[in-house]
Scaffold this active site. Structure first.
Site, mmCIF file in Angstrom:
data_model
loop_
_atom_site.group_PDB
_atom_site.id
_atom_site.type_symbol
_atom_site.label_atom_id
_atom_site.label_comp_id
_atom_site.label_asym_id
_atom_site.label_seq_id
_atom_site.Cartn_x
_atom_site.Cartn_y
_atom_site.Cartn_z
ATOM 1 N N CYS A 1 0.865 -1.220 -0.089
ATOM 2 C CA CYS A 1 0.049 -0.129 -0.011
ATOM 3 C C CYS A 1 0.898 1.238 0.000
ATOM 4 O O CYS A 1 0.310 2.379 -0.245
ATOM 5 C CB CYS A 1 -1.122 -0.075 1.150
ATOM 6 S SG CYS A 1 -1.847 -1.450 1.296
ATOM 7 N N HIS B 1 -3.502 6.487 2.203
ATOM 8 C CA HIS B 1 -3.825 5.393 1.774
ATOM 9 C C HIS B 1 -5.229 4.857 2.098
ATOM 10 O O HIS B 1 -5.629 5.021 3.284
ATOM 11 C CB HIS B 1 -2.805 4.282 2.092
ATOM 12 C CG HIS B 1 -3.236 2.781 1.779
ATOM 13 N ND1 HIS B 1 -3.590 2.585 0.553
ATOM 14 C CD2 HIS B 1 -3.603 1.675 2.631
ATOM 15 C CE1 HIS B 1 -3.992 1.113 0.469
ATOM 16 N NE2 HIS B 1 -4.015 0.649 1.803
ATOM 17 N N ASN C 1 -10.071 -1.072 -0.796
ATOM 18 C CA ASN C 1 -8.578 -0.906 -0.819
ATOM 19 C C ASN C 1 -7.900 -1.680 -1.993
ATOM 20 O O ASN C 1 -7.763 -2.619 -2.360
ATOM 21 C CB ASN C 1 -8.164 -1.525 0.621
ATOM 22 C CG ASN C 1 -6.607 -1.806 0.839
ATOM 23 O OD1 ASN C 1 -5.764 -1.140 -0.116
ATOM 24 N ND2 ASN C 1 -6.130 -2.266 1.824
HETATM 25 N N1 ACO Z 1 -18.866 -9.226 8.124
HETATM 26 C C1 ACO Z 1 -19.297 -9.607 9.203
HETATM 27 N N2 ACO Z 1 -18.633 -9.750 10.168
HETATM 28 C C2 ACO Z 1 -17.107 -9.925 10.188
HETATM 29 C C3 ACO Z 1 -16.778 -9.579 8.645
HETATM 30 C C4 ACO Z 1 -17.562 -9.424 7.583
HETATM 31 N N3 ACO Z 1 -16.995 -9.131 6.513
HETATM 32 N N4 ACO Z 1 -15.368 -9.675 9.031
HETATM 33 C C5 ACO Z 1 -14.825 -9.898 10.213
HETATM 34 N N5 ACO Z 1 -16.179 -9.852 10.940
HETATM 35 C C6 ACO Z 1 -16.401 -10.261 12.312
HETATM 36 C C7 ACO Z 1 -15.198 -10.844 13.051
HETATM 37 O O1 ACO Z 1 -15.549 -12.386 12.773
HETATM 38 C C8 ACO Z 1 -15.253 -10.544 14.412
HETATM 39 O O2 ACO Z 1 -16.196 -11.387 14.748
HETATM 40 P P1 ACO Z 1 -16.206 -11.941 16.492
HETATM 41 O O3 ACO Z 1 -15.995 -10.692 17.259
HETATM 42 O O4 ACO Z 1 -17.553 -12.709 16.582
HETATM 43 O O5 ACO Z 1 -14.797 -12.565 16.524
HETATM 44 C C9 ACO Z 1 -15.798 -9.090 14.345
HETATM 45 O O6 ACO Z 1 -16.569 -9.149 12.966
HETATM 46 C C10 ACO Z 1 -14.961 -7.974 14.719
HETATM 47 O O7 ACO Z 1 -13.675 -8.458 13.683
HETATM 48 P P2 ACO Z 1 -12.519 -7.555 13.908
HETATM 49 O O8 ACO Z 1 -11.257 -8.003 13.086
HETATM 50 O O9 ACO Z 1 -11.964 -7.194 15.339
HETATM 51 O O10 ACO Z 1 -13.152 -6.196 13.112
HETATM 52 P P3 ACO Z 1 -12.435 -4.857 12.877
HETATM 53 O O11 ACO Z 1 -13.085 -3.594 13.418
HETATM 54 O O12 ACO Z 1 -10.873 -4.715 13.305
HETATM 55 O O13 ACO Z 1 -12.250 -4.539 11.501
HETATM 56 C C11 ACO Z 1 -10.960 -4.962 9.650
HETATM 57 C C12 ACO Z 1 -11.634 -5.555 10.505
HETATM 58 C C13 ACO Z 1 -11.757 -3.944 8.764
HETATM 59 C C14 ACO Z 1 -10.018 -5.660 8.589
HETATM 60 C C15 ACO Z 1 -9.971 -3.711 10.297
HETATM 61 O O14 ACO Z 1 -9.345 -4.365 11.156
HETATM 62 C C16 ACO Z 1 -8.812 -2.940 9.218
HETATM 63 O O15 ACO Z 1 -9.058 -2.506 8.418
HETATM 64 N N6 ACO Z 1 -7.567 -3.345 9.610
HETATM 65 C C17 ACO Z 1 -6.408 -2.702 9.040
HETATM 66 C C18 ACO Z 1 -6.244 -3.268 7.470
HETATM 67 C C19 ACO Z 1 -4.974 -2.397 7.157
HETATM 68 O O16 ACO Z 1 -4.505 -1.278 7.269
HETATM 69 N N7 ACO Z 1 -4.149 -3.177 6.368
HETATM 70 C C20 ACO Z 1 -3.080 -2.676 5.700
HETATM 71 C C21 ACO Z 1 -3.100 -1.970 4.454
HETATM 72 S S1 ACO Z 1 -3.573 -3.342 3.240
HETATM 73 C C22 ACO Z 1 -2.259 -3.835 2.304
HETATM 74 O O17 ACO Z 1 -1.110 -3.574 2.410
HETATM 75 C C23 ACO Z 1 -2.505 -4.777 1.165
#
Ligand code: ACO
Length: 325
Positions: free
Chosen positions: A113, A252, A282
């Protein structure tokens, strides 16, 4: 040292659109979850048979036209990507051939990214030293080809697209400051485990779905907020500027909650931040550059404006840049 600016921009987003409603039919998710947790409503997906270079070529042609240059005017092509058409040769070589840019050296940069800011920084060096006159810097991804469409944790996040900038000497403004960084100790938080020299493709790797993006989103979220905040502070300090001197921030686009958390820490208001995550998701290396191109095309970045790019991604890597338009 010559001043180096962006003298032409272009983008290409594939025609096919996948909405959150479409994803509700594919995995156990909801439009409400995706929208509130990420800010994403839809994303573009490449057509079957369309590769990353096909997207890159379309964006490159648009940027060349915008700059009023011919392919033979380009001395250097850098493509930032983590989804090359094939392990080798580079996407940049394919673009060079497709454009008939016969005077250009060409290579890819893999910095996920942050790839576009890495590529921009490299191209700037070549032009400022006088080695090259014009460079084409492209961010292009077909993330749909490495997305596990059965994994709701990741498949709702990614999209395909490409953006391109032509760099050349400028009389005023241009790229003022760049800052790049890496912390390889956390590379396990986000990667594609197989398909490289460590774990070449085998029946086992395919059966275990190891050719898809694996991500520990929660951990990354916290690191992303901290790192992007620090990168923005450092690059502005290097430039001798403060946040009140910035007219537009183009970050990003991994998650609108990450972006807003960074903005809050830096005291930035929403009107100073350009987002395209709602309609593109993304797109890794393609995210920052397409957002930059769109902000310019929409007149949200005008001549004389100071723009801050701020990126974070797999590696873990980060990059920030201040440009006077
Ligand atoms: N739909 C419904 N529920 C979901 C989904 C979905 N698509 N995905 C996950 N959940 C659930 C999980 O199973 C979890 O359930 P549980 O509490 O029963 O275990 C709950 O939602 C919360 O999951 P988290 O992973 O804690 O959710 P979070 O609020 O952290 O959001 C996300 C997840 C969107 C991935 C976020 O953490 C994020 O954006 N992280 C950073 C990503 C990033 O910056 N990446 C680097 C750049 S990308 C690159 O370099 C290619």
């Amino acid at each position: 040292m010559k001043k180096v600016g962006i003298i032409g921009v272009g983008e290409y987003l594939p025609e096919k659109v996948l909405t959150n409603a479409d994803l509700e039919k594919m995995v156990d998710t909801s439009d409400e979850w995706i929208t509130t947790r990420t800010g994403i409503k839809k994303r573009h997906l490449a057509a079957k048979g369309q590769a990353t270079s096909d997207l890159a070529i379309r964006a490159a042609k648009a940027a060349l036209e915008d700059a009023g240059l011919k392919p033979e005017d380009i001395d250097l092509i850098i493509v930032a990507t983590i989804t090359a058409d094939m392990p080798f040769p580079s996407v940049a070589s394919i673009v060079q051939n497709a454009l008939s840019a016969r005077n250009a050296a060409a290579f890819d940069v893999s910095a996920a990214c942050a790839g576009f800011v890495y590529a921009l920084s490299i191209a700037r060096q070549f032009i400022s030293q006088g080695t090259y006159k014009h460079a084409l810097v492209i961010g292009a991804e077909k993330l749909s080809s490495v997305t596990d469409w059965k994994d709701r944790n990741t498949c709702v996040l990614f999209g395909d697209g490409a953006g391109a900038c032509v760099l050349g000497e400028t009389k005023s403004g241009g790229i003022i400051s760049t800052y790049l960084g890496c912390d390889g100790s956390n590379l396990g938080l986000l990667n594609i485990p197989a398909g490289g020299s460590r774990l070449p493709a085998s029946h086992e790797t395919v059966d275990n779905r190891m050719h898809y993006i694996k991500m520990q989103g929660n951990e990354l979220f916290k690191i992303a907020v901290k790192t992007m905040t620090e990168a923005a502070q450092i690059v502005l300090k290097q430039a001798g500027l403060s946040f009140k001197d910035v007219d537009m921030v183009v970050p990003h686009q991994a998650n609108s909650r990450i972006i807003m958390a960074v903005a809050k820490k830096l005291g930035l208001t929403e009107d100073k931040i350009y987002l395209n995550i709602d309609r593109c998701g993304n797109m890794s290396s393609a995210s920052t550059v397409t957002a930059l191109v769109e902000a310019v095309k929409e007149g949200k970045i005008k001549k004389g404006d100071r723009v801050l790019l701020d990126c974070f991604g797999a590696g873990l890597v980060w990059g920030a840049c201040v440009i006077e338009w």
